[in-house]
Design a protein around this motif. Structure first.
Motif, PDB file in Angstrom:
ATOM      1  N   UNK A 199      39.286  27.324  44.968  1.00 30.75           N
ATOM      2  CA  UNK A 199      37.960  27.975  45.616  1.00 30.75           C
ATOM      3  C   UNK A 199      37.302  28.257  46.291  1.00 30.75           C
ATOM      4  N   UNK A 200      37.832  26.801  46.937  1.00 32.00           N
ATOM      5  CA  UNK A 200      36.306  27.167  48.627  1.00 32.00           C
ATOM      6  C   UNK A 200      36.887  28.483  49.721  1.00 32.00           C
ATOM      7  N   UNK A 201      37.822  28.569  49.228  1.00 33.47           N
ATOM      8  CA  UNK A 201      39.037  29.766  49.817  1.00 33.47           C
ATOM      9  C   UNK A 201      38.671  31.291  49.218  1.00 33.47           C
TER      10      UNK A 201
ATOM     11  N   UNK B  68      32.519  36.360  50.442  1.00 37.45           N
ATOM     12  CA  UNK B  68      31.099  35.908  51.236  1.00 37.45           C
ATOM     13  C   UNK B  68      31.268  36.169  52.615  1.00 37.45           C
ATOM     14  N   UNK B  69      32.168  35.899  52.928  1.00 37.91           N
ATOM     15  CA  UNK B  69      31.573  35.349  54.747  1.00 37.91           C
ATOM     16  C   UNK B  69      32.907  36.713  55.530  1.00 37.91           C
ATOM     17  N   UNK B  70      33.349  36.800  54.917  1.00 35.86           N
ATOM     18  CA  UNK B  70      34.580  38.018  55.564  1.00 35.86           C
ATOM     19  C   UNK B  70      33.956  39.512  56.121  1.00 35.86           C
TER      20      UNK B  70
ATOM     21  N   UNK C 203      36.068  31.522  47.503  1.00 27.30           N
ATOM     22  CA  UNK C 203      34.558  31.747  47.831  1.00 27.30           C
ATOM     23  C   UNK C 203      34.399  32.221  49.337  1.00 27.30           C
ATOM     24  N   UNK C 204      35.008  31.888  50.222  1.00 27.76           N
ATOM     25  CA  UNK C 204      35.159  32.279  51.724  1.00 27.76           C
ATOM     26  C   UNK C 204      34.597  33.796  51.457  1.00 27.76           C
ATOM     27  N   UNK C 205      36.293  34.335  50.840  1.00 26.66           N
ATOM     28  CA  UNK C 205      36.599  35.899  50.887  1.00 26.66           C
ATOM     29  C   UNK C 205      36.064  36.541  50.295  1.00 26.66           C
TER      30      UNK C 205
ATOM     31  N   UNK D 145      39.541  22.153  44.470  1.00 25.62           N
ATOM     32  CA  UNK D 145      38.355  22.812  45.400  1.00 25.62           C
ATOM     33  C   UNK D 145      38.647  23.560  46.668  1.00 25.62           C
ATOM     34  N   UNK D 146      39.416  23.095  47.144  1.00 26.08           N
ATOM     35  CA  UNK D 146      39.593  24.108  48.285  1.00 26.08           C
ATOM     36  C   UNK D 146      40.612  25.385  47.907  1.00 26.08           C
TER      37      UNK D 146
ATOM     38  N   UNK E 207      31.657  10.491  44.452  1.00 23.08           N
ATOM     39  CA  UNK E 207      32.426  11.105  43.296  1.00 23.08           C
ATOM     40  C   UNK E 207      33.586  12.684  43.178  1.00 23.08           C
ATOM     41  N   UNK E 208      33.050  13.019  44.906  1.00 27.22           N
ATOM     42  CA  UNK E 208      33.445  14.545  44.918  1.00 27.22           C
ATOM     43  C   UNK E 208      35.025  14.116  45.744  1.00 27.22           C
ATOM     44  N   UNK E 209      34.827  12.646  46.360  1.00 20.77           N
ATOM     45  CA  UNK E 209      36.109  13.010  46.201  1.00 20.77           C
ATOM     46  C   UNK E 209      37.201  12.266  45.821  1.00 20.77           C
TER      47      UNK E 209
ATOM     48  N   UNK F  15      41.207  17.520  45.413  1.00 18.67           N
ATOM     49  CA  UNK F  15      41.170  18.334  46.883  1.00 18.67           C
ATOM     50  C   UNK F  15      41.603  19.784  46.786  1.00 18.67           C
TER      51      UNK F  15
END
Lengths: 196, 64
Positions: free
Chosen positions: B52-54, B60-62, B56-58, B49-50, B40-42, B46
């Motif tokens: 949202x994840x970007x 949490x992970x920078x 999130x990355x900025x 989702x990309x 179902x993720x597919x 996209x």
């Protein structure tokens, strides 16, 4: 199109194994299976380096290429996943994978292999998103929740990065520039020596 | 009577043999094509989702 990638900065990894623990805890991975592990290079020698390794979600995944039942697929963002209902536990993917990512729980006597288990980039698998069935088979689906893999998100030194490959590369490039050189843990000289 | 039995044998033999045919449709196994159930993720968008994840990355992970 974003491609999800892992990168472990060997200059920052302190071998705390928190990524391993976080992964096991988040997905309730069974005993004997490690989706992620920390590998130490030149252990005990001054200047030793550690890297955290799991499935690298290869663009041209060798596991998928050798699978006799074609149970692997790649999501639009480059995450390599597999269907455990199709997997026959043959072990071909384990032999093909250069990172030793595929793992097999021992479910029966005489070392009979169970279904293959590997890092899912916290993206679950082919089951209803965020369902119990998905969690039981593949672990938590953090991607569907809008989150990134827990191993990277909780890395205390931010050695392990996971996300859009371009953003990961940008951060690593900045770090290398700040350090004033190229990373000595990776590359031609590390693998083959200066004369190679 | 013998003719009837013979006819019955012939008919049953014809019916039995008619079941023994080879399907002309060949099942072609396409190697490398995913054969499992759908994820179902597919089906989700996209692009969103990309993004949202970007974010999130900025967040949490920078680098600190």
């Amino acid at each position: 199109m974003a491609r999800m990638k892992f990168l472990c900065d060997a200059e920052r990894c302190i071998e705390c194994n928190s990524c391993v623990t976080a992964c096991k805890n988040e997905h309730e991975v069974p005993w004997g299976v490690n989706r992620r592990r920390v590998v130490v290079l030149n252990d005990g020698v001054p200047g030793e380096k550690s890297i955290s390794v799991a499935c690298m979600h290869c663009t041209d995944a060798p596991c998928a290429a050798v699978c006799p039942v074609d149970c692997f697929y790649t999501t639009d963002d480059g995450i390599v996943l597999h269907d455990k209902d199709l997997c026959i536990g043959c072990g071909y993917c384990f032999y093909a994978c250069p990172f030793g990512a595929p793992q097999y729980p021992q479910q029966k006597a005489f070392g009979v292999r169970g279904k293959m288990d590997k890092c899912t980039f916290c993206a679950g698998g082919p089951a209803k998103n965020l369902s119990d069935a998905e969690f039981e088979k593949y672990g938590r689906n953090r991607i569907a929740e809008g989150k990134l893999p827990l191993c990277a998100e909780m890395c205390s030194t931010k050695a392990l990065l996971a996300g859009d490959g371009d953003m990961v590369a940008d951060i690593y490039r900045q770090r290398v520039l700040k350090r004033g050189g190229r990373p000595q843990s990776w590359g031609w000289e590390t693998a083959y020596g200066a004369q190679g | 009577m013998k003719q009837l039995i013979g006819l019955a044998v012939l008919i049953s033999a014809a019916l039995a043999l008619s079941a023994c045919y080879e399907s002309p449709g060949v099942t072609v196994h396409k190697a490398g094509v995913y054969k499992g159930s759908k994820d179902p993720l597919l089906q989700s968008d996209v692009q969103s989702r990309a993004e949202t994840l970007q974010k999130r990355f900025t967040m949490v992970q920078t680098d600190r």
